[in-house]
Scaffold this motif. Structure first.
Motif, PDB file in Angstrom:
ATOM      1  N   VAL A 246      16.165 -20.077 -66.091  1.00 19.51           N
ATOM      2  CA  VAL A 246      17.198 -20.575 -65.177  1.00 19.51           C
ATOM      3  C   VAL A 246      18.273 -19.517 -64.972  1.00 19.51           C
ATOM      4  CG1 VAL A 246      19.018 -22.299 -64.883  1.00 19.51           C
ATOM      5  CG2 VAL A 246      16.774 -22.993 -65.753  1.00 19.51           C
ATOM      6  N   THR A 247      18.639 -18.831 -66.046  1.00 20.22           N
ATOM      7  CA  THR A 247      19.657 -17.778 -65.958  1.00 20.22           C
ATOM      8  C   THR A 247      19.196 -16.642 -65.057  1.00 20.22           C
ATOM      9  OG1 THR A 247      20.326 -18.317 -68.229  1.00 20.22           O
ATOM     10  CG2 THR A 247      21.139 -16.251 -67.313  1.00 20.22           C
ATOM     11  N   MET A 248      17.919 -16.281 -65.138  1.00 25.85           N
ATOM     12  CA  MET A 248      17.384 -15.232 -64.263  1.00 25.85           C
ATOM     13  C   MET A 248      17.590 -15.583 -62.797  1.00 25.85           C
ATOM     14  SD  MET A 248      13.739 -14.377 -66.094  1.00 25.85           S
ATOM     15  CE  MET A 248      13.637 -13.750 -67.783  1.00 25.85           C
ATOM     16  N   VAL A 249      17.268 -16.822 -62.453  1.00 24.41           N
ATOM     17  CA  VAL A 249      17.369 -17.263 -61.054  1.00 24.41           C
ATOM     18  C   VAL A 249      18.819 -17.262 -60.596  1.00 24.41           C
ATOM     19  CG1 VAL A 249      16.944 -19.165 -59.472  1.00 24.41           C
ATOM     20  CG2 VAL A 249      15.254 -18.616 -61.220  1.00 24.41           C
ATOM     21  N   VAL A 250      19.716 -17.780 -61.426  1.00 25.80           N
ATOM     22  CA  VAL A 250      21.126 -17.878 -61.045  1.00 25.80           C
ATOM     23  C   VAL A 250      21.765 -16.493 -60.980  1.00 25.80           C
ATOM     24  CG1 VAL A 250      23.377 -18.784 -61.717  1.00 25.80           C
ATOM     25  CG2 VAL A 250      21.332 -20.200 -61.990  1.00 25.80           C
ATOM     26  N   LEU A 251      21.468 -15.621 -61.931  1.00 25.36           N
ATOM     27  CA  LEU A 251      22.038 -14.277 -61.935  1.00 25.36           C
ATOM     28  C   LEU A 251      21.602 -13.483 -60.716  1.00 25.36           C
ATOM     29  CD1 LEU A 251      21.864 -12.916 -65.610  1.00 25.36           C
ATOM     30  CD2 LEU A 251      23.897 -13.366 -64.254  1.00 25.36           C
ATOM     31  N   GLY A 252      20.306 -13.551 -60.420  1.00 25.66           N
ATOM     32  CA  GLY A 252      19.795 -12.775 -59.294  1.00 25.66           C
ATOM     33  C   GLY A 252      20.254 -13.311 -57.958  1.00 25.66           C
ATOM     34  N   GLY A 253      20.359 -14.622 -57.847  1.00 25.83           N
ATOM     35  CA  GLY A 253      20.804 -15.234 -56.596  1.00 25.83           C
ATOM     36  C   GLY A 253      19.870 -16.339 -56.155  1.00 25.83           C
ATOM     37  N   LEU A 254      20.362 -17.570 -56.144  1.00 26.66           N
ATOM     38  CA  LEU A 254      19.555 -18.706 -55.720  1.00 26.66           C
ATOM     39  C   LEU A 254      19.071 -18.527 -54.290  1.00 26.66           C
ATOM     40  CD1 LEU A 254      21.602 -21.687 -57.210  1.00 26.66           C
ATOM     41  CD2 LEU A 254      19.260 -21.072 -57.810  1.00 26.66           C
ATOM     42  N   GLY A 255      17.791 -18.789 -54.069  1.00 26.56           N
ATOM     43  CA  GLY A 255      17.230 -18.695 -52.729  1.00 26.56           C
ATOM     44  C   GLY A 255      16.736 -17.317 -52.347  1.00 26.56           C
ATOM     45  N   SER A 256      16.893 -16.329 -53.224  1.00 25.44           N
ATOM     46  CA  SER A 256      16.484 -14.960 -52.924  1.00 25.44           C
ATOM     47  C   SER A 256      15.259 -14.583 -53.744  1.00 25.44           C
ATOM     48  CB  SER A 256      17.635 -13.982 -53.218  1.00 25.44           C
ATOM     49  OG  SER A 256      17.192 -12.645 -53.147  1.00 25.44           O
ATOM     50  N   VAL A 257      14.181 -14.154 -53.060  1.00 30.18           N
ATOM     51  CA  VAL A 257      12.964 -13.737 -53.763  1.00 30.18           C
ATOM     52  C   VAL A 257      13.233 -12.473 -54.573  1.00 30.18           C
ATOM     53  CG1 VAL A 257      10.602 -12.900 -53.450  1.00 30.18           C
ATOM     54  CG2 VAL A 257      11.435 -14.812 -52.078  1.00 30.18           C
ATOM     55  N   VAL A 258      13.869 -11.493 -53.951  1.00 33.23           N
ATOM     56  CA  VAL A 258      14.212 -10.259 -54.670  1.00 33.23           C
ATOM     57  C   VAL A 258      15.206 -10.567 -55.786  1.00 33.23           C
ATOM     58  CG1 VAL A 258      15.277  -7.978 -54.465  1.00 33.23           C
ATOM     59  CG2 VAL A 258      13.742  -8.794 -52.678  1.00 33.23           C
ATOM     60  N   GLY A 259      16.124 -11.501 -55.518  1.00 31.62           N
ATOM     61  CA  GLY A 259      17.119 -11.867 -56.528  1.00 31.62           C
ATOM     62  C   GLY A 259      16.488 -12.407 -57.789  1.00 31.62           C
ATOM     63  N   ALA A 260      15.418 -13.194 -57.648  1.00 31.69           N
ATOM     64  CA  ALA A 260      14.730 -13.726 -58.824  1.00 31.69           C
ATOM     65  C   ALA A 260      14.174 -12.600 -59.688  1.00 31.69           C
ATOM     66  CB  ALA A 260      13.598 -14.656 -58.384  1.00 31.69           C
ATOM     67  N   VAL A 261      13.617 -11.569 -59.043  1.00 29.77           N
ATOM     68  CA  VAL A 261      13.071 -10.433 -59.790  1.00 29.77           C
ATOM     69  C   VAL A 261      14.193  -9.601 -60.400  1.00 29.77           C
ATOM     70  CG1 VAL A 261      11.585  -8.395 -59.640  1.00 29.77           C
ATOM     71  CG2 VAL A 261      11.078 -10.406 -58.253  1.00 29.77           C
ATOM     72  N   VAL A 262      15.284  -9.440 -59.670  1.00 36.09           N
ATOM     73  CA  VAL A 262      16.430  -8.699 -60.211  1.00 36.09           C
ATOM     74  C   VAL A 262      17.003  -9.413 -61.430  1.00 36.09           C
ATOM     75  CG1 VAL A 262      18.816  -7.995 -59.740  1.00 36.09           C
ATOM     76  CG2 VAL A 262      17.032  -7.570 -58.045  1.00 36.09           C
ATOM     77  N   GLY A 263      17.122 -10.737 -61.347  1.00 36.12           N
ATOM     78  CA  GLY A 263      17.602 -11.503 -62.499  1.00 36.12           C
ATOM     79  C   GLY A 263      16.680 -11.341 -63.688  1.00 36.12           C
TER      80      GLY A 263
END
Length: 313
Positions: A246-263
């Protein structure tokens, strides 16, 4: 920018990174860390569909990763199933569990839903930990190596490309889902369930679809991680791992595919980098995460995109 290029820009960015990293990384250890980022990123992309698109929270998502991971360990070890078949069975089983369990618990909202998914994850982790004859209990168990046509899949570089390919495939499917009728229905549910019902959207079906898809992503990531490590323990299905996802998703940015990987990259790479601080490692990670959430409330990727657009305007 053409609409098609804008649509698949996140996938192209990830593809460029996957292709370029082997030329930048200098050791098998660094390739292994990148592979761990890919497996975690794949799971985070799936969870992002549930949280960022459908607006639902899951605090037990690691349980689905545990189903996938233990399927590729138990079925070949105890029942002689081919690892590839075990992989497919594990992913399918996780999807079926999510479909069956999701029907009643997705009727809940807010913290009630969070607690219900937490209980689901704890139950899966307890089953894994207590069935010692099958799972090895708290000590975990070995995962048989994948073999294809007599070729034994092994080595950091080989698994790097395999997991990278799965990450790109997962990103392509997620981007397609976002712009599909199902994706638009999920966004409507996220904004307002009442308004979505007025528009004729089957809210329960939309949420269940997102929950099942995210479970399949999690099981795939868990199975790949088990293959990479050649060993699996109950921690992969534990509550702390669910919170980490959950932290990965929130850190990277909810709704962002690249954000999930960045998180995922932040939470996988940071502990490796901060080992020089020894006993202050966890303190440093916590402070960095707090700083990111204070100054980048939308997440790392959406915040950076907003800054770039603001400057260009």
């Amino acid at each position: 920018m053409p609409a098609l290029l804008r649509r698949f820009l996140p996938v192209l960015i990830l593809l460029a990174l996957v292709v370029a990293l082997p030329f930048l990384l200098k050791s098998a250890y660094q390739l292994r860390v990148a592979t761990l980022v890919f497996t975690a990123g794949l799971t985070a992309i799936g969870l992002n569909i549930l949280m960022g698109q459908a607006g639902q929270v899951s605090l037990g998502h690691a349980g689905f990763g545990g189903i996938g991971a233990y399927a590729v360990a138990i079925l070949p070890t105890h029942y002689g199933v081919h690892p590839l078949a075990a992989f497919l069975i594990g992913v399918t089983a996780a999807g079926l569990v999510a479909f069956v369990v999701g029907r009643p618990i997705l009727r809940l909202r807010g913290h009630y839903l969070a607690v219900a998914t937490l209980g689901m994850g704890i139950l899966i982790a307890m089953v894994i930990q207590n069935q010692q004859a099958l799972t090895g209990g708290p000590d975990g168990m070995q995962v048989p190596r994948m073999e294809l046509f007599g070729w034994r899949v092994r080595g950091a570089e080989t698994w790097y490309w395999i997991c990278g390919a799965f990450l790109i495939l997962g990103a392509v499917l997620a981007v397609n889902l976002i712009d599909s009728p199902t994706g638009r229905a999920l966004r409507a549910v996220h904004d307002s369930e009442v308004a979505a019902r007025v528009l004729g959207i089957d809210v329960a079906r939309a949420k269940l679809t997102a929950f099942t898809i995210s479970a399949v992503y999690a099981a795939t990531g868990g199975a790949l991680l088990a293959f990479v490590n050649a060993f699996v323990t109950p921690d992969i299905a534990g509550f702390l791992h669910s919170v980490e996802l959950v932290t990965m998703v929130v850190l990277g940015g909810l709704g962002s595919v690249v954000g999930a990987v960045v998180g995922a990259a932040i939470l996988v790479v940071l502990p490796q980098v901060l080992t020089v601080f020894h006993e202050y490692e966890h303190l440093a990670i916590g402070l960095i995460m707090i700083g990111v959430m204070i100054f980048m409330r939308a997440g790392v990727v959406p915040t950076l995109i907003g800054l770039v657009r603001g400057r260009s305007a």
